[in-house]
Design an enzyme around this catalytic site. Structure first.
Site, PDB file in Angstrom:
ATOM      1  N   TRP A   1       0.823  -1.207   0.000  1.00  0.00           N
ATOM      2  CA  TRP A   1       0.000   0.000   0.000  1.00  0.00           C
ATOM      3  C   TRP A   1       0.855   1.253   0.000  1.00  0.00           C
ATOM      4  CZ3 TRP A   1      -4.395  -0.677  -1.984  1.00  0.00           C
ATOM      5  CH2 TRP A   1      -5.150  -1.834  -1.736  1.00  0.00           C
TER       6      TRP A   1
ATOM      7  N   ASP B   1      -1.365   6.310   6.732  1.00  0.00           N
ATOM      8  CA  ASP B   1      -2.434   5.438   6.235  1.00  0.00           C
ATOM      9  C   ASP B   1      -2.661   4.379   7.308  1.00  0.00           C
ATOM     10  OD1 ASP B   1      -4.053   3.545   5.086  1.00  0.00           O
ATOM     11  OD2 ASP B   1      -2.785   3.176   3.326  1.00  0.00           O
TER      12      ASP B   1
ATOM     13  N   LYS C   1     -12.085  -2.023   6.739  1.00  0.00           N
ATOM     14  CA  LYS C   1     -11.243  -3.012   7.400  1.00  0.00           C
ATOM     15  C   LYS C   1     -11.677  -3.167   8.863  1.00  0.00           C
ATOM     16  CE  LYS C   1      -9.021  -2.938   3.541  1.00  0.00           C
ATOM     17  NZ  LYS C   1      -7.748  -2.345   3.220  1.00  0.00           N
TER      18      LYS C   1
HETATM   19  C1  LIG Z   1      -7.367  -1.662   1.932  1.00  0.00           C
HETATM   20  C2  LIG Z   1      -6.263  -0.681   2.058  1.00  0.00           C
HETATM   21  C3  LIG Z   1      -6.138   0.395   1.167  1.00  0.00           C
HETATM   22  C4  LIG Z   1      -7.061   0.602  -0.009  1.00  0.00           C
HETATM   23  O1  LIG Z   1      -8.316   0.997   0.398  1.00  0.00           O
HETATM   24  P1  LIG Z   1      -9.503   1.303  -0.644  1.00  0.00           P
HETATM   25  O2  LIG Z   1     -10.593   1.772   0.250  1.00  0.00           O
HETATM   26  O3  LIG Z   1      -9.795   0.042  -1.375  1.00  0.00           O
HETATM   27  O4  LIG Z   1      -9.024   2.376  -1.557  1.00  0.00           O
HETATM   28  C5  LIG Z   1      -5.099   1.284   1.378  1.00  0.00           C
HETATM   29  N1  LIG Z   1      -4.230   1.138   2.388  1.00  0.00           N
HETATM   30  C6  LIG Z   1      -4.322   0.108   3.256  1.00  0.00           C
HETATM   31  C7  LIG Z   1      -3.327  -0.018   4.369  1.00  0.00           C
HETATM   32  C8  LIG Z   1      -5.333  -0.831   3.121  1.00  0.00           C
HETATM   33  O5  LIG Z   1      -5.429  -1.859   3.979  1.00  0.00           O
END
Ligand SMILES: *Cc1c(COP(=O)(O)O)cnc(C)c1O
Length: 367
Positions: free
Chosen positions: A104, A174, A198
């Site tokens: 990511w 993030d 998540k």
């Molecule tokens: C799932 C995830 C993303 C992507 O998220 P989307 O909502 O599908 O854009 C980005 N960073 C991390 C750490 C993730 O687990």
């Protein structure tokens, strides 16, 4: 299938049962609204109340200081990969610094480079992202516009135990896959974002927590939706937000405060759950081969491989027979990944641990 299984999906992922029960109770008629949340105008007083309650509960859970705004946006974390540099990189003369510890973070850097100067100050790809930078790594350029990291890399299963030291440079995180899994010291961050699907709610809503001074960096040239300042000025009602998503994030926050008792408690539960599985990896290191270095292991996504693809398929089949679903890892990495977010009950993890122990024993590995 009519029974709920233990769902180890990385996202959209398991939600707390009491939250689902409340959603279904209120689905035809939300008390006081005369209609369901799906039918409720976003500028009604009832929805404004839902929005401010969600903000209030998040503020309590994370002890978010007053000089930070809580925004509910759309476009997932992937849109944040672009919005962060669009808003925070304008006019920068030196690069934003990215600590790249997994898939990511690597994608976020690609997007940042489209917008302005950005570079990797640490990159773990050489060892297939199985580790983090050493905890006391020196801070980078004090003039950098921001330092960026991914607190938990969902695919590789590596997680920072504490924030990297960015000195006085704003730290951007993030936190998509460990948001609300543990307490945080928000003062250390300039900004943190997390898509909800998540650990915090349904797909479609992304929580952004941003310090006021960073709202001033954009140049007025941005497309309206992409400016954090616009969303902050309109208190997340710049356009129609994902009303259902905000409502469920509010219910999840309530569940954390009232049923769980706060993020310290949640953290303790999460540690116990993760330990159950990592203990098995440590008992059978030749059979269950953990991906992350032990000191970087994620409390949220436990990643490992078996000695062959065949054994792996057998294991996944056996797990599924025991109602343990969605354990196959991301196609880019392979192997097994157990995502054990807040809402995964301890019984589900116990069942998985027992499955792992029995499967190892069947293949001649006993304690
Ligand atoms: C799932 C995830 C993303 C992507 O998220 P989307 O909502 O599908 O854009 C980005 N960073 C991390 C750490 C993730 O687990």
């Amino acid at each position: 299938m009519t029974e709920r299984v233990y769902n180890f999906s990385p996202g959209p992922a398991v939600l707390p049962l009491p939250v689902l029960e409340q959603v279904s109770r209120d689905m035809i008629c939300l008390p006081g609204a005369g209609c369901s949340i799906l039918e409720l105008g976003h500028r009604t007083s009832t929805f404004r109340e839902i929005l401010s309650q969600a903000q209030h509960d998040l503020r309590r859970l994370l002890q978010i200081p007053d000089n930070y705004q809580i925004l509910f946006l759309q476009g997932g974390s992937r849109l944040q990969f672009s919005m962060v540099p669009l808003n925070l990189l304008s006019g920068a003369s030196c690069p934003a610094e990215y600590i790249v510890t997994g898939s990511w973070g690597s994608k976020a850097l690609v997007e940042a480079r489209r917008m302005g100067p950005a570079e990797a100050v640490w990159e773990g790809g050489d060892t297939n992202y199985d580790r983090l930078p050493p905890p006391d790594s020196p801070t980078g350029n004090p003039a950098a516009p921001y330092v960026y990291f991914t607190s938990n890399e969902t695919i590789q299963g590596v997680q920072f135990a504490r924030e990297p030291n960015a000195g006085n440079v704003p730290l951007v995180c993030d936190a998509s896959s460990d948001f609300l899994s543990r307490p945080l010291d928000l003062q250390q961050y300039g900004m943190i974002f997390a898509c909800a699907q998540k650990n915090a709610g349904p797909a479609g809503v992304t929580v952004v927590i941003i310090r006021n001074d960073l709202l001033q960096r954009d140049t007025d040239q941005l497309p309206g939706y992409l400016s954090y300042r616009n969303h902050a000025q309109e208190d997340s009602l710049y356009n129609t937000p994902t009303t259902f998503g905000v409502y469920v994030v509010g219910l999840v926050s309530r569940w954390l405060l009232e049923d769980i008792g706060g993020l310290d408690k949640m953290d303790a539960i999460n540690r116990q759950k993760a330990k159950m599985l990592y203990d098995v990896l440590d008992q059978f290191p030749d059979f269950y081969r953990g991906h992350a270095m032990p000191e970087c292991r994620s409390q949220m996504n436990v990643t490992f491989r078996l000695p062959s693809n065949e054994l792996q398929e057998d294991f996944l089949r056996e797990a599924e027979q025991r109602q343990l679903h969605n354990l196959k890892c991301h196609r880019s990495v392979g192997g097994v990944r157990a995502s054990i977010y807040n809402a995964m009950p301890a019984e589900g993890v116990t069942e998985l641990r027992d499955c792992m122990l029995e499967f190892a024993a069947q293949h001649g590995h006993s304690i």
